[in-house]
Every structure is written in structure tokens, then in C-alpha cells.
Scaffold this motif. Structure first.
Motif, mmCIF file in Angstrom:
data_model
loop_
_atom_site.group_PDB
_atom_site.id
_atom_site.type_symbol
_atom_site.label_atom_id
_atom_site.label_comp_id
_atom_site.label_asym_id
_atom_site.label_seq_id
_atom_site.Cartn_x
_atom_site.Cartn_y
_atom_site.Cartn_z
ATOM 1 N N GLU A 161 -2.013 -19.635 -41.422
ATOM 2 C CA GLU A 161 -2.953 -19.651 -42.770
ATOM 3 C C GLU A 161 -3.557 -18.371 -43.026
ATOM 4 N N ALA A 162 -2.838 -17.324 -42.733
ATOM 5 C CA ALA A 162 -3.086 -15.882 -43.144
ATOM 6 C C ALA A 162 -1.705 -15.350 -43.630
ATOM 7 N N ASP A 163 -2.361 -14.149 -44.316
ATOM 8 C CA ASP A 163 -1.069 -13.126 -45.049
ATOM 9 C C ASP A 163 -1.402 -11.838 -44.179
ATOM 10 N N PRO A 164 -0.152 -11.110 -44.142
ATOM 11 C CA PRO A 164 -0.094 -9.667 -43.832
ATOM 12 C C PRO A 164 -1.214 -8.821 -44.885
ATOM 13 N N PRO A 165 -2.201 -8.016 -44.611
ATOM 14 C CA PRO A 165 -2.181 -7.463 -43.088
ATOM 15 C C PRO A 165 -2.967 -8.202 -42.150
ATOM 16 N N VAL A 166 -3.843 -9.051 -42.571
ATOM 17 C CA VAL A 166 -4.539 -9.895 -41.392
ATOM 18 C C VAL A 166 -3.717 -10.708 -40.458
ATOM 19 N N HIS A 167 -2.714 -11.211 -41.077
ATOM 20 C CA HIS A 167 -1.674 -11.996 -40.360
ATOM 21 C C HIS A 167 -1.133 -11.076 -39.188
ATOM 22 N N THR A 168 -0.669 -9.933 -39.513
ATOM 23 C CA THR A 168 -0.046 -9.118 -38.761
ATOM 24 C C THR A 168 -0.617 -8.454 -37.291
ATOM 25 N N LYS A 169 -1.955 -8.235 -37.360
ATOM 26 C CA LYS A 169 -2.612 -7.933 -36.297
ATOM 27 C C LYS A 169 -2.388 -9.181 -35.179
ATOM 28 N N THR A 170 -2.828 -10.386 -35.845
ATOM 29 C CA THR A 170 -2.634 -11.561 -34.934
ATOM 30 C C THR A 170 -1.190 -11.970 -34.392
ATOM 31 N N ARG A 171 -0.155 -11.786 -35.401
ATOM 32 C CA ARG A 171 1.041 -11.862 -34.825
ATOM 33 C C ARG A 171 1.783 -10.775 -33.826
ATOM 34 N N VAL A 172 1.352 -9.698 -34.081
ATOM 35 C CA VAL A 172 1.749 -8.480 -33.178
ATOM 36 C C VAL A 172 1.205 -8.786 -31.810
ATOM 37 N N GLY A 173 -0.107 -9.051 -31.721
ATOM 38 C CA GLY A 173 -0.654 -9.457 -30.587
ATOM 39 C C GLY A 173 -0.280 -10.484 -29.838
ATOM 40 N N MET A 174 0.220 -11.551 -30.461
ATOM 41 C CA MET A 174 0.789 -12.787 -29.705
ATOM 42 C C MET A 174 2.156 -12.496 -29.371
ATOM 43 N N GLN A 175 2.888 -11.646 -30.170
ATOM 44 C CA GLN A 175 4.474 -11.137 -29.883
ATOM 45 C C GLN A 175 4.228 -10.548 -28.388
ATOM 46 N N LYS A 176 3.188 -9.710 -28.280
ATOM 47 C CA LYS A 176 3.061 -8.853 -26.971
ATOM 48 C C LYS A 176 2.787 -9.933 -25.782
ATOM 49 N N LEU A 177 1.805 -10.847 -26.037
ATOM 50 C CA LEU A 177 1.635 -11.809 -24.935
ATOM 51 C C LEU A 177 2.959 -12.768 -24.678
ATOM 52 N N LEU A 178 3.589 -13.129 -25.615
ATOM 53 C CA LEU A 178 4.456 -14.248 -25.601
ATOM 54 C C LEU A 178 5.866 -13.660 -25.390
ATOM 55 N N SER A 179 6.209 -12.613 -24.718
ATOM 56 C CA SER A 179 7.110 -11.838 -24.629
ATOM 57 C C SER A 179 8.447 -12.677 -23.940
ATOM 58 N N PRO A 180 9.673 -12.274 -24.152
ATOM 59 C CA PRO A 180 10.671 -13.038 -23.472
ATOM 60 C C PRO A 180 10.445 -13.088 -22.040
ATOM 61 N N VAL A 181 10.044 -12.107 -21.602
ATOM 62 C CA VAL A 181 9.821 -11.981 -20.059
ATOM 63 C C VAL A 181 8.832 -13.040 -19.519
ATOM 64 N N VAL A 182 7.659 -13.160 -20.366
ATOM 65 C CA VAL A 182 6.828 -14.414 -20.004
ATOM 66 C C VAL A 182 7.353 -15.468 -19.969
ATOM 67 N N VAL A 183 8.060 -15.932 -21.213
ATOM 68 C CA VAL A 183 8.855 -17.043 -21.168
ATOM 69 C C VAL A 183 9.777 -17.697 -20.250
ATOM 70 N N ARG A 184 10.460 -16.622 -19.883
ATOM 71 C CA ARG A 184 11.488 -16.733 -18.495
ATOM 72 C C ARG A 184 10.660 -17.060 -17.495
ATOM 73 N N GLY A 185 9.585 -16.503 -17.243
ATOM 74 C CA GLY A 185 8.864 -16.750 -16.040
ATOM 75 C C GLY A 185 8.513 -18.377 -15.890
ATOM 76 N N TRP A 186 8.587 -19.083 -16.864
ATOM 77 C CA TRP A 186 8.107 -20.559 -16.987
ATOM 78 C C TRP A 186 9.310 -21.246 -16.547
#
Length: 401
Positions: free
Chosen positions: A90-115
Motif C-alpha cells: 500500500e505504497a507507491d514508488p519511490p517510497v515503495h522502492t526502498k522497502t522493496r529493494v531492502g526486502m529483495q536483499k533479505l529474501l534472496s534465492p539463496v536465503v529461500v533455498r536454505g529453508w
């Protein structure tokens, strides 16, 4: 010379019980009436054709998320009393962008594969238990809910009693629609669980070393704006559980209803990815969401008034015969990847889809390795929940190997 016109009225209630249980007549009327319609009962515009839904999803400058993705305008001070808003959706870029980029770094394919190893362990245990039941069983609680309610809260580090989760999930999806009788009953059912649910995602209650803890640590490090960590944790819980349960149950139903496609999948298990995508297309868990029309405009030849909400229906778009051939057929030969809209599109494409894929894949692989056949043992029962297409009950029988 082309002339603009006012969208025609469509006098069907998308939130009526009969529509929630069987939305496809409404979807067809929505697509066939016009590119854009007006739903007078709720005073909102609506689109259901694939091309138009894709535009509304992607064009955040004209169709914004800042007023919330539900029917109620979240900018209304009263709205927060009715539902918790999401810093992701419930936010648009550029506010949304910071949150999304941060989450993409945390939720990388490597992290998910680790589960994966833990998810495979849980899936194997569930299949072992179900095999011991013998005869017919209900795949919703025994397979789908058991898997999702175990791994998703565990990954996030949340301790929420399992008996609270179905009601909390329904409440969250009802919050995207009107305050009707169904929603009031849903709120009454979860009254005792809401405070527990709210507290469970608070920092002090999230287990160390889990993904929820990682989100809070990232907030401390300035990756996210202060105070939104709890909203992100809640978003992953409420966004990931009910839709994943819906996908698993619908996939099992479609395989039981289409033995030719089941045989295809058994002969080539790599088709599981296609089967999952086809399930999301045919029985899209997230049926409809909203955007705000940001200004007076002409869209597809129709005059839209700025400040109004517009509903878009992935469930209708994903069966649009203007885009899909044999749109109502479950087809494991379909060129589906990247085509359906069940995960959204553009800036708001679902960031947690890797988790959903992992949940479905690990459970289905464990099940497929142990069974030769699957068939219905009774009539599937749908849940009448606003914005969610999900089975309440799926009686099945399987032939164990």
C-alpha cells in the motif's frame, strides 16, 4: 473521431455469497460488458480483461496503491480501526522502492533455498501421517493447512496458535471488501484472537535467528523506515499463509478432476512448475484488489473520475478468452510462465512468490513420490471469503505406492 463515454453499470454484487462461491459468471459478465464497468452498489470502477488488469497493476502513476488495496480508503482515519495496512502493498514508488529493494536483499534465492531441507522434512512427516489415516481424507486441513501453518510461522519466528490462523486469515481478506454480514461474522469469530495475533509479530515475541528477526535487524540498520518492521512481518504472515493453502488445495483438486493431466505429471515430474502456474491461473487465490484513480482521465475510451477506487480482478483476467486459448482448461502443455497475473505485475509483483513455490513444491514432491493415483472422494467446498478463492474442504482418496 472517437468519443469517450461513461462506463456502463454492472448490477451484480461481487461480494454476494453466491458470487464468492462461484465467481465465474460474474467474471464473464465483467469481461463481456465492457473494458471498464461501474459497480453502483460500491461506487467503484472495475476491470476484468487481461490487458486492462495488467495496465491497472503496472501503471502506479494513474492507478495508485496509496489509498489501500481494499475497498475502503485507507486515508480515512477510521480505516486503521478496521484493518492493518501494509508497507509493502500500500505504497507507491519511490517510497515503495526502498522497502522493496531492502526486502529483495533479505529474501534472496539463496536465503529461500536454505529453508528447503526443513520444508522437505516437514512435508515428509505430513505425508507419513496422512498415509496412516487410510481411506479418504480432507486434503485442506491434513495436507495444505498442516504444511503452511507449520513452515510459514516457523520461518518468520512467530508463535501463533494454529487454531487462530484460519480465522485471522479470513479476517484479513474480508478487510479488503465491504462491511457486510459475512465480514461482521468473521470479526466476531476472531475477537479473542486478534490481540494475540497483533502481539505475536511484535519484536520481543519474534524468535532470534528467524526471518522475522532479520527484518527487525534490517530496520535497525536503516534498510527500512523506522516502525515498519512489524508491518512487514505481518504482511508475510497474512500474505503467505492463506494464498499458499489455497494454491495447494486447488492444485490437488485440479489433478483429481483431470486424470489425463495427473498422468502427464507423474510421467514427467518436472511439469510440477507448470501445474502450479496453471493452478494459479485457473483458481487465482487473490481474486480482486483495488487501486486509486489518481486524476480525471480517459482509460480504454471511458471517462474515469479522479479520487475513485477501481477494482481489478486477476481471477477474471486469468480466464480471459481474449488472451488465453481454452481458457477454462487445466493444461500442463500451456505456455504459462510469465503470462498469468496471479502474482501481480509491475512494481507490486509478489515478492514472496519464491516462498509459495517452495512450500508447494516440497509438499507435492513428497506426495507424488508416494502415490500412484488421486481422485475426489466427495464434492469440494469453497469458502465464501471476500477477495480470496480458497477451498474449505477437499475430500480425496489416493492410491499409495
Amino acid at each position: 473521431m472517437n468519443q469517450t463515454q461513461v462506463p456502463p453499470h454492472l448490477h451484480i454484487d461481487p461480494y454476494a455469497v453466491e458470487t464468492l462461491l462461484d465467481p465465474y459468471p460474474f467474471h464473464q459478465a465483467l469481461r463481456d460488458t465492457s473494458a471498464v464497468v461501474w459497480l453502483p452498489q460500491y461506487e467503484v470502477y472495475a476491470v476484468g480483461r487481461h490487458a486492462d488488469v495488467a495496465v491497472v497493476m503496472k501503471d502506479y502513476e494513474r492507478f495508485s496503491s496509496i489509498a489501500g488495496i481494499g475497498l475502503i480508503d485507507k486515508r480515512d482515519p477510521e480505516s486503521e480501526k478496521l484493518r492493518k495496512t501494509s508497507p509493502m502493498t500500500e505504497a507507491d514508488p519511490p517510497v515503495h522502492t526502498k522497502t522493496r529493494v531492502g526486502m529483495q536483499k533479505l529474501l534472496s534465492p539463496v536465503v529461500v533455498r536454505g529453508w528447503r531441507a526443513r520444508y522437505e522434512q516437514v512435508a515428509a512427516g505430513i505425508v507419513d501421517r496422512v498415509q496412516g489415516i487410510g481411506g479418504a481424507f480432507d486434503a485442506v486441513p491434513e495436507l495444505a493447512e498442516d504444511m503452511v501453518y507449520t513452515v510459514i510461522p516457523e520461518s518468520l519466528g512467530l508463535d501463533v496458535p494454529r487454531e487462530h490462523l484460519p480465522g485471522i486469515g479470513e479476517m484479513n481478506f474480508f478487510s479488503l471488501g465491504p462491511m457486510n454480514e459475512l465480514r461482521r461474522k468473521s470479526l466476531a469469530r476472531v475477537q479473542d484472537a486478534v490481540d494475540y495475533y497483533d502481539r505475536a509479530a511484535e519484536r520481543e515475541n519474534v524468535k532470534p535467528g528467524t526471518f522475522g528477526d532479520v527484518i527487525y535487524q534490517a530496520e535497525d540498520a536503516g534498510v527500512f523506515e523506522p516502525g515498519i518492521g512489524i508491518g512487514l512481518v505481518r504482511t508475510f504472515l497474512r500474505g503467505g499463509t492463506d494464498t499458499s493453502i489455497a494454491a495447494i488445495a486447488s492444485l490437488l483438486m485440479l489433478l483429481a478432476q483431470n486424470p489425463d493431466q495427473w498422468r502427464k505429471l507423474k510421467a514427467d515430474p518436472s511439469r510440477l512448475k507448470i501445474a502450479f502456474e496453471e493452478t494459479l491461473r485457473l483458481e487465482s487465490p487473490s481474486q480482486n484488489l483495488y487501486r486509486l484513480v489518481t486524476q480525471d482521465m480517459v482509460f480504454q475510451g471511458f471517462e474515469l473520475e479522479g479520487g475513485r477506487k477501481i477494482a481489478f480482478y486477476p481471477g477474471a483476467a486469468n480466464r480471459d478468452p481474449r488472451f488465453w486459448s481454452n481458457a477454462d482448461r487445466f493444461d500442463l502443455d500451456r505456455d504459462i510462465v510469465g503470462q498469468h497475473l496471479a502474482f501481480g505485475a509491475g512494481a507490486h509483483v509478489c515478492i514472496g512468490q519464491m516462498i509459495a513455490r517452495l512450500v508447494v513444491e516440497t509438499l507435492m514432491q513428497a506426495l507424488m513420490a508416494r502415490i500412484d493415483d488421486i481422485r475426489l472422494a466427495g464434492e469440494p467446498q469453497w469458502r465464501p471469503v471476500s477477495a480470496l478463492r480458497s477451498l474449505r474442504s477437499l475430500p480425496i482418496e489416493v492410491t499409495w505406492r
